[in-house]
Enzyme design. Structure first.
Site, PDB file in Angstrom:
ATOM      1  CG  HIS A 146      -5.893  -2.105   8.594  1.00 35.89           C
ATOM      2  ND1 HIS A 146      -6.004  -0.823   9.090  1.00 35.89           N
ATOM      3  CD2 HIS A 146      -4.560  -2.340   8.555  1.00 35.89           C
ATOM      4  CE1 HIS A 146      -4.819  -0.323   9.334  1.00 35.89           C
ATOM      5  NE2 HIS A 146      -3.919  -1.221   9.017  1.00 35.89           N
ATOM      6  CD  GLU A 197      -8.892   1.193   7.472  1.00 42.20           C
ATOM      7  OE1 GLU A 197      -8.769   0.259   8.293  1.00 42.20           O
ATOM      8  OE2 GLU A 197      -8.518   2.351   7.709  1.00 42.20           O
ATOM      9  CG  ASN A 250      -9.013  -1.069  11.732  1.00 49.83           C
ATOM     10  OD1 ASN A 250      -8.018  -1.667  11.300  1.00 49.83           O
ATOM     11  ND2 ASN A 250      -9.630  -0.136  11.037  1.00 49.83           N
ATOM     12  CG  ASP A 270      -0.317  -0.471   2.494  1.00 51.82           C
ATOM     13  OD1 ASP A 270       0.909  -0.369   2.611  1.00 51.82           O
ATOM     14  OD2 ASP A 270      -1.043  -0.955   3.370  1.00 51.82           O
TER      15      ASP A 270
END
Ligand code: GLP
Length: 241
Positions: A135, A140, A133, A64
């Protein structure tokens, strides 16, 4: 960290031996810093001719990059890779590919990046960290297993998690990123998920307990037939008295 480095080093040796270098899938983040330090020191101890061959054959694709950050921006993932891998190992930056976060059309840049990976025959070993979280890459929640490389909006939790690289301010963290999708990640030959530290223990437990839940994107990784999990005691929730 030594065991995952052992495994990756052996994979690199084998791929040189059999002249079948499959592109590596690389990740960024604090978890990866000690990994790259250990990998670099291991590879720099190789005989010069073998290390040179590795440099020549090297091809990697990062997961990413932030939208809006050029490679020279100090908080870009490209700068991270330059600092932790490209310069210490003497790699050619053109062989260490990341999505083009500074592209005028980020969606087109995401499509180009995915096409480059396909053109290279897909990822061999894919390194992964775990977001607070759940990811992976920047996939996400909520997120299914079939999404491809694309532009995503980063959640407030992720912008807080990554604020350290932006003077501690979540507001300075870009709002969007280009990320490989779970589809490309799950298409890699093997996955290496590295999770360290007590703050990740609860989300790691969830990722392992759930069998593919969009609210915890990492839980889809269990469906991969060759998933390696590298965790320290703290991330297992087993550290200290
Ligand atoms: C970041 C990255 C992920 C990384 C994860 C964990 O946002 N996009 O690829 O693995 O979150 O980061 P850290 O290791 O800093 O906790």
């Amino acid at each position: 960290m030594d065991s995952v480095v052992d495994q990756l080093e052996q994979g690199l040796l084998d791929s040189l031996e059999y002249q079948a270098f499959r592109p590596l899938g690389l990740a960024t983040g604090r978890t990866m810093e000690p990994f790259y330090a250990a990998l670099v020191s291991r590879l720099r101890a190789w005989p010069t001719d073998r290390l040179q061959l590795l440099r020549e054959r090297w091809r990697s694709f990062n997961l990413d990059e932030y939208v809006g950050l050029a490679p020279e921006h100090p908080s870009s993932f490209s700068a991270f890779m330059g600092h932790h891998l490209v310069r210490p190992l003497g790699l050619n930056p053109a062989q260490v590919l990341l999505p083009d976060g500074a592209a005028a059309n980020p969606e087109a840049a995401a499509d180009r990046f995915a096409a480059e990976i396909r053109g290279a025959g897909g990822i061999g070993s894919q390194l992964l960290g775990l977001g607070s979280n759940g990811h992976v890459g920047f996939n996400e929640p909520p997120c299914g297993p079939d999404v491809r490389c694309r532009v995503v909006k980063l959640s407030p939790a992720t912008r807080s998690q990554n604020a350290g690289a932006f003077q501690g301010s979540p507001a300075l963290v870009p709002e969007q990123a280009i990320t490989l999708g779970l589809r490309e990640i799950l298409e890699a030959k093997e996955l290496h998920l590295i999770v360290t530290g007590a703050p990740k223990a609860a989300i790691l437990r969830k990722a392992l307990d759930l069998d593919g839940d969009p609210e915890v994107p990492a839980s889809w990784l269990r469906r991969h037939p060759n998933l390696w999990l590298w965790v320290d005691d703290a991330a297992c929730g087993e550290e200290g008295p």
